[in-house]
Write an enzyme that holds these catalytic residues in place. Sequence first.
Site, short mmCIF file in Angstrom:
data_model
loop_
_atom_site.label_atom_id
_atom_site.label_comp_id
_atom_site.label_asym_id
_atom_site.label_seq_id
_atom_site.Cartn_x
_atom_site.Cartn_y
_atom_site.Cartn_z
N LYS A 1 29.65 37.75 61.22
CA LYS A 1 29.43 39.01 61.94
C LYS A 1 28.33 39.88 61.33
O LYS A 1 27.71 40.67 62.04
CB LYS A 1 30.73 39.82 61.99
CG LYS A 1 31.79 39.23 62.91
CD LYS A 1 33.00 40.15 62.96
CE LYS A 1 34.02 39.65 63.93
NZ LYS A 1 35.11 40.62 64.16
N ASP B 1 34.67 45.47 68.97
CA ASP B 1 35.97 45.59 68.29
C ASP B 1 36.52 47.02 68.32
O ASP B 1 37.72 47.23 68.53
CB ASP B 1 35.87 45.11 66.84
CG ASP B 1 35.81 43.60 66.74
OD1 ASP B 1 36.34 42.91 67.64
OD2 ASP B 1 35.23 43.10 65.75
#
Length: 286
Positions: A68, A104
């Site tokens: 990420k 997220d």
Amino acid sequence: MEKPLALGIIGHPIGHTLSPLMHAVAAGSAGVSLAYSVYDVKPENLRAAMEGVRALSIDGLNVTVPHKVDVMESLDEITEEAAAIGAVNTIVRRGGRLTGYNTDAHGFLTSLKENAGGDPAGKSVLVYGAGGAARAIVAGLARAGAGRIVIVNRAEGKAERLAEKVRGLGRGAETEGLGFSSNKLFESVRSADIIVNTTAVGMEGVGGRLPAMDGVRKGQLVVDIVYRPLETPLLSRARAAGAATLDGLWMLIHQGAMSFTLWTGKPFPADRVRRALLAELQRESS
Ligand code: ATR
């Protein structure tokens, strides 16, 4: 026939992910054609994999642990939100350019609001963990106007650094970083309005225990982002104490929903996807 959207997920190791099922169900309901593949990419192959994404004209990707952060250097643009979080979990290709998003925080905040009736504005929130998932959640909480954010992590230095970083985001939440053995811990758990576990503690096959869980009480909302099992030891404890609970499957669904809509422009059938994922989790555990 229209060419199916070429989508997928990169991570390592990438065990049994629910994302292909989630996007297949959503595509069926939205009437879009897509192929969602699972790519296990070792860290040393990440750059080459991203060249491949360009060469193959892949339309979009989800990005998971451990890529990420490192994937950002292979992208053309990063949204302001993903840059503030410091991690990308969704990539969208438009006209040959790759843009990195982070869905997220949106997934977490949407689950809180839609599935637990919880608005963090002005609230005191205690977050267990200071890794990638915590960074997104804490940034989301700060932007949503949380009044106080206490970060509790096994490695205390990471909790302090994240608390420091998040102080500059959003509307200036009061922040504090604590280690697992802090003598302020029980009182911090006790006085929180919302408690969130972002660590792997409670996940099937992972040992360890969250400290001061016995401080959980009625009147609080307790959230676990772990969803295997759906009811973690933290959530059982919270339920027994009379607190409200929210499982991690909703965050997974809402982060996926934002990715799906970025790729397809179509709405995402969250309830239908949840039913399919619950059935899959049931199958896995039987
Ligand atoms: P993620 O993206 O899922 O957040 P990560 O960035 O590797 O993954 O972060 C993992 C988090 O879970 C960290 O906060 C980690 O604590 P440390 O920083 O002390 O390592 C926490 N964690 C993982 N396993 C744990 C365990 N068994 N006990 C306590 N904390 C754990």
